[in-house]
Design an enzyme around this catalytic site. Structure first.
Site, mmCIF file in Angstrom:
data_model
loop_
_atom_site.group_PDB
_atom_site.id
_atom_site.type_symbol
_atom_site.label_atom_id
_atom_site.label_comp_id
_atom_site.label_asym_id
_atom_site.label_seq_id
_atom_site.Cartn_x
_atom_site.Cartn_y
_atom_site.Cartn_z
ATOM 1 N N ASP A 1 0.819 -1.200 0.000
ATOM 2 C CA ASP A 1 0.000 0.000 0.000
ATOM 3 C C ASP A 1 0.864 1.265 0.000
ATOM 4 O OD1 ASP A 1 -2.413 1.406 0.057
ATOM 5 O OD2 ASP A 1 -3.259 0.127 1.612
ATOM 6 N N ASP B 1 -11.009 2.323 -2.937
ATOM 7 C CA ASP B 1 -11.305 1.017 -2.351
ATOM 8 C C ASP B 1 -12.756 0.640 -2.607
ATOM 9 O OD1 ASP B 1 -8.783 1.016 -1.263
ATOM 10 O OD2 ASP B 1 -9.440 0.916 0.815
#
Length: 436
Positions: free
Chosen positions: A173, A244
């Site tokens: 990430d 997301d």
């Protein structure tokens, strides 16, 4: 797990196509100037994902609080027991919050033994015994999105640890990345992901590398966003492009908005993908998640058309027969996993409706007719608009219902319910010279 803003929806095809075409030309290069230092980056990362990865990740359903050893292994067993593993869902990834808040005195990541009493090497061993692959999460910043230690300054050390645990897949990430004065955000991200890429290669273990960098540039303008996607395709095997997907506790309406939004941005990135290097619009929410059948089927069909990774994030032990049938549809999976590795393109749009076409390795085409609106519609596309080869007739095989029909010119899906998608595999028959 990344946390950019909600994705842009309804952008014009004209603008996207122009910018994407410009950016797509960069994908053929394997060495470009490092934005951080003007140096040449490492050679292209090994092609460890010739087809889009498939599997399971805990994040969307369980997040940090619900993550533990039992959850991971129970879902892994469910993959095998349900037959999904046999159909390709084999990579089980442990997302954020598997570690404690501090590294050890010698800088090592420390496993949260409350959650994972037997450790990560044990998780990998158990998954491998089941015939599955082991994925893990980290972050290139100083902290992960869950405020756990990131790999910043520890790339080689952490990569050696993953290799020792026999990790097969890393999701890296981009939360909490410091940007020093005088450097651009892109420069820093490029440098950090380059370090991570090099560290993984140096271990000698074949670790599929999932990059989240593009998700942090989705609103930096298309030129920058597409450039970040380009170098992500040099440093890793797949990349998160934007927002997301919705979490399990979100409402059904929020989940559908998320699925639709991620589809709409990702569908327009086809020029930036190439076989073995995959755009990733995030997890499949197909399961006991409050979504009706039409919406679950649409996500599965649209993700397959986009050659997207098929990574479930739900409680696999509680899958309804309906959800299991959708996830396990071999013919839809075959569209996603087609060896040609081409992402389907939008060939026609009309308000909330879209038609996508995707060439397949045996000469067939996959055609998806998606009704994103709130009322039933009849959708159609001509053979010419869908870029089908000239033929006197076409056999349309509905990959969901199993029914087959024939047409001479126009592909039609009648009375498509709201938020539903009809997915055909189309074969040209009796080759001829009829016009479109």
């Amino acid at each position: 797990m990344s946390h950019p803003s909600v994705s842009r929806i309804g952008r014009t095809l004209t603008t996207l196509t122009a910018v994407a075409t410009c950016s797509a030309g960069l994908l053929s290069t394997t060495a470009t100037a490092d934005p951080a230092r003007g140096a040449q980056p490492p050679s292209t990362y090994p092609n460890l994902a010739p087809t889009p990865p498939m599997g399971w990740n805990n994040w969307s359903y369980y997040q940090c609080d619900g993550l533990n050893e039992k959850v991971v292994l129970d879902n892994a067993r469910a993959l095998v027991r349900s037959g999904l593993a046999h159909k390709g869902y084999r990579t089980v990834t442990v997302d954020d919050c598997w570690m404690t808040k501090e590294r050890s005195a010698d800088g090592e990541l420390v496993i949260d033994r409350t959650k994972f009493p037997h450790g990560m090497a044990y998780i990998g061993e158990q998954l491998h015994k089941m015939g599955l692959k082991f994925g893990i999460y980290e972050d290139v910043g100083k902290l992960t999105c869950g405020k756990n230690p990131g790999s910043y300054g520890h790339f080689a050390q952490d990569a050696k640890l993953y290799a020792a645990w026999k990790v097969d897949y890393l999701k890296a990430d981009g939360c909490n990345v410091p940007v020093p004065q005088g450097q651009s955000k892109e420069q820093v991200f490029h440098d950090l992901y380059t370090q991570q890429s090099q560290a993984l290669r140096a271990t000698g273990r074949r670790i599929v590398f999932s990059i989240s960098a593009p998700a942090y540039f989705q609103f930096s303008g298309d030129e920058v966003w597409h450039r970040v996607i380009t170098w992500s395709g040099q440093l890793g095997n797949l990349w998160r492009g934007g927002a997301d997907i919705a979490l399990q506790q979100s409402s059904a309406a929020e989940k559908w908005k998320s699925i639709s939004g991620n589809f709409r941005y990702n569908a327009n990135l086809a020029d930036l993908q190439r076989p073995g290097r995959w755009n990733d619009p995030d997890f499949l929410l197909v399961g006991d998640s409050g979504l009706p059948r039409a919406e679950m089927q649409s996500q599965m069909s649209l993700w397959a058309m986009m050659a997207a990774p098929l990574i479930s994030s739900t409680d696999l032990g509680k899958l309804s027969p309906e959800a299991l049938k959708i996830l396990g549809n071999r013919e839809v999976i075959a569209v996603d996993q087609d060896p040609l590795g081409v992402q389907g393109r939008i060939v026609q749009q009309d308000g909330d409706a879209a038609v996508l076409a995707k060439p397949l390795h045996n000469g067939d085409r996959a055609i998806a007719l998606f009704n994103g609106g709130s009322t039933a519609r009849t959708l159609s596309v001509t053979a010419g608009a869908a870029d089908l080869p000239k033929a006197k007739s076409y056999r349309l095989h509905d990959l969901v219902t199993g029914r087959s029909t024939r047409t001479t010119r126009t592909i039609v899906a009648r009375d498509v319910p709201p938020h539903a998608t009809v997915l055909y595999r189309v074969k040209a028959e009796r080759q001829g010279v009829s016009s479109h």
